[in-house]
Design a protein around this motif. Sequence first.
Motif, PDB file in Angstrom:
ATOM      1  N   ASP A 120       0.816  -1.214   0.000  1.00 17.17           N
ATOM      2  CA  ASP A 120       0.000   0.000   0.000  1.00 17.17           C
ATOM      3  C   ASP A 120       0.854   1.270   0.000  1.00 17.17           C
ATOM      4  O   ASP A 120       0.340   2.378  -0.177  1.00 17.17           O
ATOM      5  CB  ASP A 120      -0.948   0.015   1.195  1.00 17.17           C
ATOM      6  N   GLU A 121       2.178   1.119   0.156  1.00 10.50           N
ATOM      7  CA  GLU A 121       3.073   2.273   0.098  1.00 10.50           C
ATOM      8  C   GLU A 121       3.459   2.623  -1.341  1.00 10.50           C
ATOM      9  O   GLU A 121       4.180   3.607  -1.571  1.00 10.50           O
ATOM     10  CB  GLU A 121       4.329   2.014   0.933  1.00 10.50           C
ATOM     11  N   LEU A 122       2.987   1.809  -2.296  1.00  9.77           N
ATOM     12  CA  LEU A 122       3.316   2.032  -3.700  1.00  9.77           C
ATOM     13  C   LEU A 122       2.087   2.515  -4.457  1.00  9.77           C
ATOM     14  O   LEU A 122       0.956   2.130  -4.145  1.00  9.77           O
ATOM     15  CB  LEU A 122       3.836   0.740  -4.338  1.00  9.77           C
ATOM     16  N   ASP A 123       2.341   3.344  -5.460  1.00  8.50           N
ATOM     17  CA  ASP A 123       1.283   3.822  -6.355  1.00  8.50           C
ATOM     18  C   ASP A 123       1.155   2.811  -7.500  1.00  8.50           C
ATOM     19  O   ASP A 123       2.076   2.655  -8.306  1.00  8.50           O
ATOM     20  CB  ASP A 123       1.645   5.202  -6.890  1.00  8.50           C
ATOM     21  N   ARG A 124       0.042   2.116  -7.559  1.00 16.16           N
ATOM     22  CA  ARG A 124      -0.140   1.062  -8.565  1.00 16.16           C
ATOM     23  C   ARG A 124      -0.228   1.604  -9.991  1.00 16.16           C
ATOM     24  O   ARG A 124      -0.135   0.830 -10.945  1.00 16.16           O
ATOM     25  CB  ARG A 124      -1.391   0.246  -8.243  1.00 16.16           C
ATOM     26  N   GLU A 125      -0.424   2.897 -10.144  1.00 12.86           N
ATOM     27  CA  GLU A 125      -0.549   3.481 -11.475  1.00 12.86           C
ATOM     28  C   GLU A 125       0.790   3.913 -12.055  1.00 12.86           C
ATOM     29  O   GLU A 125       0.884   4.233 -13.235  1.00 12.86           O
ATOM     30  CB  GLU A 125      -1.496   4.687 -11.429  1.00 12.86           C
ATOM     31  N   ARG A 126       1.829   3.917 -11.224  1.00 14.38           N
ATOM     32  CA  ARG A 126       3.150   4.360 -11.691  1.00 14.38           C
ATOM     33  C   ARG A 126       4.093   3.170 -11.849  1.00 14.38           C
ATOM     34  O   ARG A 126       3.977   2.179 -11.119  1.00 14.38           O
ATOM     35  CB  ARG A 126       3.735   5.363 -10.694  1.00 14.38           C
ATOM     36  N   PRO A 127       5.031   3.267 -12.773  1.00 14.56           N
ATOM     37  CA  PRO A 127       6.003   2.176 -12.963  1.00 14.56           C
ATOM     38  C   PRO A 127       6.884   1.988 -11.729  1.00 14.56           C
ATOM     39  O   PRO A 127       7.138   2.935 -10.985  1.00 14.56           O
ATOM     40  CB  PRO A 127       6.838   2.636 -14.163  1.00 14.56           C
ATOM     41  N   VAL A 128       7.333   0.752 -11.550  1.00 21.30           N
ATOM     42  CA  VAL A 128       8.209   0.401 -10.433  1.00 21.30           C
ATOM     43  C   VAL A 128       9.468  -0.261 -10.976  1.00 21.30           C
ATOM     44  O   VAL A 128       9.392  -1.152 -11.825  1.00 21.30           O
ATOM     45  CB  VAL A 128       7.510  -0.563  -9.450  1.00 21.30           C
ATOM     46  N   VAL A 129      10.622   0.164 -10.479  1.00 22.36           N
ATOM     47  CA  VAL A 129      11.886  -0.518 -10.757  1.00 22.36           C
ATOM     48  C   VAL A 129      12.423  -1.043  -9.435  1.00 22.36           C
ATOM     49  O   VAL A 129      12.607  -0.279  -8.478  1.00 22.36           O
ATOM     50  CB  VAL A 129      12.915   0.420 -11.413  1.00 22.36           C
ATOM     51  N   ALA A 130      12.643  -2.346  -9.376  1.00 23.71           N
ATOM     52  CA  ALA A 130      13.170  -2.989  -8.172  1.00 23.71           C
ATOM     53  C   ALA A 130      14.691  -3.042  -8.248  1.00 23.71           C
ATOM     54  O   ALA A 130      15.264  -3.310  -9.312  1.00 23.71           O
ATOM     55  CB  ALA A 130      12.597  -4.391  -8.026  1.00 23.71           C
ATOM     56  N   VAL A 131      15.342  -2.816  -7.099  1.00 27.88           N
ATOM     57  CA  VAL A 131      16.800  -2.708  -7.041  1.00 27.88           C
ATOM     58  C   VAL A 131      17.326  -3.551  -5.884  1.00 27.88           C
ATOM     59  O   VAL A 131      16.716  -3.592  -4.812  1.00 27.88           O
ATOM     60  CB  VAL A 131      17.231  -1.239  -6.830  1.00 27.88           C
ATOM     61  N   CYS A 132      18.451  -4.224  -6.106  1.00 23.88           N
ATOM     62  CA  CYS A 132      19.174  -4.872  -5.008  1.00 23.88           C
ATOM     63  C   CYS A 132      20.662  -4.818  -5.323  1.00 23.88           C
ATOM     64  O   CYS A 132      21.092  -4.057  -6.199  1.00 23.88           O
ATOM     65  CB  CYS A 132      18.689  -6.309  -4.787  1.00 23.88           C
ATOM     66  N   ARG A 133      21.464  -5.606  -4.646  1.00 23.49           N
ATOM     67  CA  ARG A 133      22.914  -5.568  -4.863  1.00 23.49           C
ATOM     68  C   ARG A 133      23.299  -6.036  -6.264  1.00 23.49           C
ATOM     69  O   ARG A 133      24.031  -5.357  -6.976  1.00 23.49           O
ATOM     70  CB  ARG A 133      23.620  -6.424  -3.815  1.00 23.49           C
ATOM     71  N   SER A 134      22.809  -7.235  -6.673  1.00 22.07           N
ATOM     72  CA  SER A 134      23.249  -7.836  -7.931  1.00 22.07           C
ATOM     73  C   SER A 134      22.146  -7.995  -8.968  1.00 22.07           C
ATOM     74  O   SER A 134      22.417  -8.326 -10.111  1.00 22.07           O
ATOM     75  CB  SER A 134      23.840  -9.225  -7.653  1.00 22.07           C
ATOM     76  N   GLY A 135      20.892  -7.811  -8.554  1.00 19.88           N
ATOM     77  CA  GLY A 135      19.770  -8.035  -9.462  1.00 19.88           C
ATOM     78  C   GLY A 135      19.038  -9.337  -9.200  1.00 19.88           C
ATOM     79  O   GLY A 135      18.024  -9.597  -9.847  1.00 19.88           O
ATOM     80  N   ALA A 136      19.510 -10.145  -8.272  1.00 22.65           N
ATOM     81  CA  ALA A 136      18.874 -11.443  -8.003  1.00 22.65           C
ATOM     82  C   ALA A 136      17.631 -11.284  -7.126  1.00 22.65           C
ATOM     83  O   ALA A 136      16.539 -11.724  -7.483  1.00 22.65           O
ATOM     84  CB  ALA A 136      19.872 -12.388  -7.343  1.00 22.65           C
TER      85      ALA A 136
END
Length: 364
Positions: free
Chosen positions: A309-325
Amino acid sequence: MIFRQLFDTASSTYTYLLGDSASGEALLIDPVFEHERRDLALLNELGLSLVATLDTHVHADHVTGAWLLKQHAGSQILLAEASGASGADRMLRHGERVSFGKRWLEVRATPGHTSGCLSYVLDDQSMAFTGDALLIRGCGRTDFQQGSPAMLYRSVHEQLLSLPAHCLLYPGHDYRGLTVTSVAEERRYNPRLGGDVNEGDFSGYMNHLGLPHPKLMDLAVPANLRCGQPADGTARGADAESDWAPLTLAFSGIWEIQAGVLAERLADGTAPQQIQLVDVREPQEFSDALGHIPGAKLLPLNQLTQRLDELDRERPVVAVCRSGARSAQATVLLRKAGLARVANLAGGMLRWRAEQLPVEDGQE
């Protein structure tokens, strides 16, 4: 040679990729329309260029991906001259060759399932791709599309079971999870065509199958007579789900955005939809030596589904971590939760830092 066997669960269809590692040229046999993105992703990851698609016949249970792949990869469409289809770049006849780099396939006419069936035999006769003419311990039906039990019996015995005993046979379908057989096995164990079965035995068997027509036949056959081109003549874009940024689809099924592309989009003040950056690492990692991307929101992976619920479902999301896994798994969870515009930062913070892009709280 590079070889991959791919599968469509909806129609139990096998697609085969053959590539010449020296030249980078490749062929696809029996591609499926819905898997165009998957096939292009695999070609890209293997460093191959698609020269042509080859269909074994005009399919009745799925729509070929030949036309769609031509739009996005520039590949030629190859199909039997006897198929009656239109829109192919090359109409094949018995005895011709189809080359990819230094390797080639021999075209063998194997009518009987349909009047325009072809099988493809690798240059050293170590492999053959039989379509529906010969299946593992079975064969294709013969009761529509100008099928003929007598014709199929002769095709299989003269063109396929006459190959060397060690030759591996790869069918167009399998409904039990089997993947490959051999000439020796089918000569001995095929209950319809092997052993002492003669043409009369086979015709009697095939004329009493009593099978219903394939569910998609009325849709698939007309489309495949156009080599898979939709009736309206338009192609769905390979990036239809990435209208907010240039994305690539990995063979694993994960949509990815490259670090440089993301940096450009974040810096573009005119971008129509502001990207939400979700860093799924642990809190201590968020401010470690790698730092984090300015504007990123920390939502550790183990808390992600509880904090949607902290995210806006109408906007794009890019997920990030250390290596991409971990962030790749985050995109899976986000899509399952109903977020449509989601991508993984390829290579994670390691690649972001390697490209010397801006960070907060990081170290030089």
